[in-house]
Design an enzyme around this catalytic site. Structure first.
Site, PDB file in Angstrom:
ATOM      1  N   TYR A  34       2.735  -5.073 -10.725  1.00 33.66           N
ATOM      2  CA  TYR A  34       4.077  -5.341 -10.194  1.00 33.66           C
ATOM      3  C   TYR A  34       4.705  -6.525 -10.933  1.00 33.66           C
ATOM      4  CZ  TYR A  34       7.624  -6.214  -6.532  1.00 33.66           C
ATOM      5  OH  TYR A  34       8.794  -6.400  -5.828  1.00 33.66           O
ATOM      6  N   THR A  62      11.197 -10.640   2.276  1.00 33.35           N
ATOM      7  CA  THR A  62      12.293 -10.224   3.153  1.00 33.35           C
ATOM      8  C   THR A  62      11.732  -9.277   4.210  1.00 33.35           C
ATOM      9  OG1 THR A  62      13.797 -10.434   1.280  1.00 33.35           O
ATOM     10  CG2 THR A  62      14.606  -9.170   3.151  1.00 33.35           C
ATOM     11  N   VAL A  82      13.182   7.915 -11.053  1.00 34.15           N
ATOM     12  CA  VAL A  82      14.079   7.229 -12.003  1.00 34.15           C
ATOM     13  C   VAL A  82      13.402   6.894 -13.329  1.00 34.15           C
ATOM     14  CG1 VAL A  82      15.598   6.274 -10.234  1.00 34.15           C
ATOM     15  CG2 VAL A  82      13.704   4.902 -11.079  1.00 34.15           C
ATOM     16  N   ARG A 105       2.636  -5.078   4.412  1.00 32.04           N
ATOM     17  CA  ARG A 105       3.035  -6.480   4.271  1.00 32.04           C
ATOM     18  C   ARG A 105       2.874  -7.185   5.602  1.00 32.04           C
ATOM     19  NH1 ARG A 105       8.422  -5.800   0.661  1.00 32.04           N
ATOM     20  NH2 ARG A 105       8.378  -3.735   1.613  1.00 32.04           N
ATOM     21  N   ASN A 136      12.574   8.816  -5.241  1.00 32.07           N
ATOM     22  CA  ASN A 136      11.597   9.907  -5.321  1.00 32.07           C
ATOM     23  C   ASN A 136      10.763   9.992  -4.051  1.00 32.07           C
ATOM     24  OD1 ASN A 136       9.888   7.758  -5.555  1.00 32.07           O
ATOM     25  ND2 ASN A 136       8.916   8.400  -7.460  1.00 32.07           N
ATOM     26  N   TYR A 162      19.488  -6.095 -22.902  1.00 36.35           N
ATOM     27  CA  TYR A 162      20.699  -5.258 -22.808  1.00 36.35           C
ATOM     28  C   TYR A 162      21.951  -6.130 -22.698  1.00 36.35           C
ATOM     29  CZ  TYR A 162      19.114  -0.437 -22.808  1.00 36.35           C
ATOM     30  OH  TYR A 162      18.636   0.785 -23.207  1.00 36.35           O
ATOM     31  N   GLY A 166      20.263   2.197 -19.391  1.00 35.51           N
ATOM     32  CA  GLY A 166      20.931   3.116 -20.321  1.00 35.51           C
ATOM     33  C   GLY A 166      22.098   3.816 -19.652  1.00 35.51           C
ATOM     34  N   LEU A 211      17.957  10.228 -16.514  1.00 33.27           N
ATOM     35  CA  LEU A 211      18.866  10.174 -15.366  1.00 33.27           C
ATOM     36  C   LEU A 211      20.190  10.832 -15.703  1.00 33.27           C
ATOM     37  CD1 LEU A 211      18.524   6.509 -14.043  1.00 33.27           C
ATOM     38  CD2 LEU A 211      17.271   8.552 -13.361  1.00 33.27           C
TER      39      LEU A 211
HETATM   40  N1  UDP Z   1      -1.356 -11.239   5.020  1.00 34.51           N
HETATM   41  C1  UDP Z   1      -2.187 -11.458   6.092  1.00 34.51           C
HETATM   42  N2  UDP Z   1      -2.434 -10.434   6.955  1.00 34.51           N
HETATM   43  C2  UDP Z   1      -1.898  -9.202   6.798  1.00 34.51           C
HETATM   44  C3  UDP Z   1      -1.037  -8.972   5.693  1.00 34.51           C
HETATM   45  C4  UDP Z   1      -0.791 -10.012   4.816  1.00 34.51           C
HETATM   46  O1  UDP Z   1      -2.706 -12.568   6.289  1.00 34.51           O
HETATM   47  O2  UDP Z   1      -2.182  -8.318   7.630  1.00 34.51           O
HETATM   48  C5  UDP Z   1      -1.057 -12.354   4.112  1.00 34.51           C
HETATM   49  C6  UDP Z   1      -1.247 -12.061   2.627  1.00 34.51           C
HETATM   50  O3  UDP Z   1      -2.588 -12.314   2.234  1.00 34.51           O
HETATM   51  C7  UDP Z   1      -0.277 -13.030   1.997  1.00 34.51           C
HETATM   52  C8  UDP Z   1       0.861 -13.126   3.023  1.00 34.51           C
HETATM   53  O4  UDP Z   1       0.315 -12.644   4.240  1.00 34.51           O
HETATM   54  O5  UDP Z   1      -0.850 -14.308   1.862  1.00 34.51           O
HETATM   55  C9  UDP Z   1       2.073 -12.293   2.655  1.00 34.51           C
HETATM   56  O6  UDP Z   1       1.624 -11.025   2.297  1.00 34.51           O
HETATM   57  P1  UDP Z   1       2.567  -9.795   2.009  1.00 34.51           P
HETATM   58  O7  UDP Z   1       1.672  -8.616   1.790  1.00 34.51           O
HETATM   59  O8  UDP Z   1       3.579  -9.685   3.071  1.00 34.51           O
HETATM   60  O9  UDP Z   1       3.359 -10.089   0.662  1.00 34.51           O
HETATM   61  P2  UDP Z   1       3.201 -11.124  -0.557  1.00 34.51           P
HETATM   62  O10 UDP Z   1       4.078 -12.252  -0.199  1.00 34.51           O
HETATM   63  O11 UDP Z   1       1.755 -11.549  -0.694  1.00 34.51           O
HETATM   64  O12 UDP Z   1       3.662 -10.345  -1.711  1.00 34.51           O
END
Ligand code: UDP
Length: 311
Positions: free
Chosen positions: A145, A175, A57, A186, A32, A159, A102, A61
């Site tokens: 999440y 990843t 989704v 991230r 989406n 299922y 499904g 679907l």
């Molecule tokens: N983190 C950080 N600075 C940033 C972004 C993330 O220090 O600019 C830290 C965040 O607090 C976490 C780790 O990096 O401890 C990984 O964060 P991410 O958001 O990549 O994913 P997570 O593994 O927490 O789901």
């Protein structure tokens, strides 16, 4: 095979589209586009074996024709994104999983769920084995999440057990690689964007928290091997090479020649203190382990982000 990939315009989804097309399969990508982007799949336009359907989704679907496999990868996956789209995150993990299961059942297709290391929450066992049940705060900001993915795993197993559906569950650990959005939030895209702009890297908390980063090509290989295996139990996929966020920051600054250093910001609530996959099961049942070291993978990712920032 004829394969449906939900979230097919996302980071992992689009790499999966590439992989299955390279091997001569037919691919239908569904997305989406709230966190995915057509830029990730624009190079596939014109390929007769590829089709893109823009769809949420979580709605009913409909896909024409036979399906051999359904890979459910649709979901916001960055803490920033799931805090911006909390209800969509819960819906795609719950309703989207239900709809895609499904569909797989109706077509007699094999089903693979993209689950996550977040099912372990802020883990009290280290490294994390698949047998560990986790330590999740259901009502915290990450709960949208974590709980959606935990529900998705429960529904997938239901299922499997009740309908005899042929299912797989990948527990995907951190990843990184090309096609992550610069504004994804991230740590890897944040640090690389900051470093390439010559800004200080933002360390949340004291930076002693750890993560274990897997390069995208290794992850895609693991997912493919899991799909083709007979393993119905969840399988951890990730790179066991564990680093602190501070170590990652030093490495990024060193590799990019960024002289701006680091700034410290508050640690977001419920941020896991440690994370490292135990990949014994993947090694044994899939004969898989990551090949790409962190420096080598970062090098490839840095050159991709450099290009991306010139666009
Ligand atoms: N983190 C950080 N600075 C940033 C972004 C993330 O220090 O600019 C830290 C965040 O607090 C976490 C780790 O990096 O401890 C990984 O964060 P991410 O958001 O990549 O994913 P997570 O593994 O927490 O789901």
């Amino acid at each position: 095979m004829r394969v449906l990939i939900t979230g097919g315009a996302g980071f992992l989804g689009s790499h999966l589209c590439d992989r299955f097309l390279e091997q001569g399969h037919q691919v239908i990508a569904m997305d989406n586009l709230i966190t995915g982007s057509t830029a990730n799949i624009e190079h596939l336009a014109g390929d007769d074996n590829f089709r893109f359907i823009e769809q949420d989704v979580t709605e009913y679907l409909y896909v024409e024709g036979p399906l051999d496999a359904v890979l459910h990868f649709a979901s916001p996956a960055s803490p920033n994104d799931y805090m911006e789209y909390p209800i969509q995150t819960l819906k795609v993990g719950a309703l989207g999983t239900h709809k895609s299961l499904g569909l797989a059942r109706a077509r007699g297709a094999r089903y693979l769920l993209a689950s996550t290391s977040e099912v372990y929450g802020d883990p009290l066992e280290h490294p994390q084995r698949e047998e560990y049940w986790g330590n999740v705060n259901p009502i915290g900001p990450r709960g949208v999440y974590d709980e959606a993915k935990r529900f998705a795993e429960a529904l997938t197993m239901a299922y499997h057990r009740y309908h005899g559906l042929d299912t797989r569950i990948a527990r995907i650990f951190n990843t990184y690689g090309p096609r992550m959005r610069l504004d994804d939030g991230r740590v890897v895209p944040n640090f690389l964007g900051q470093a390439l702009r010559g800004e200080p890297l933002t360390i949340y908390g004291d930076g002693t928290q750890t993560r274990s980063f897997c390069y995208v090509s290794d992850m895609i290989e693991g997912i493919e091997k899991l799909l083709l295996s007979q393993e119905v139990e969840p399988v951890n996929l990730g790179n066991p090479q564990e680093v602190s966020i501070l170590e990652l920051a030093h490495l990024v600054n060193e590799m990019t020649g960024n002289k701006a250093g680091m700034v410290y910001q508050p640690l977001p609530p419920d941020d896991p203190h440690v994370r490292r996959p135990d990949i014994t099961r993947a090694r044994r049942t899939l004969d898989w382990e990551p090949k790409m070291g962190l420096e080598e993978g970062l090098k490839l990712t840095i050159s991709w982000f450099r290009e991306e920032m010139r666009r």
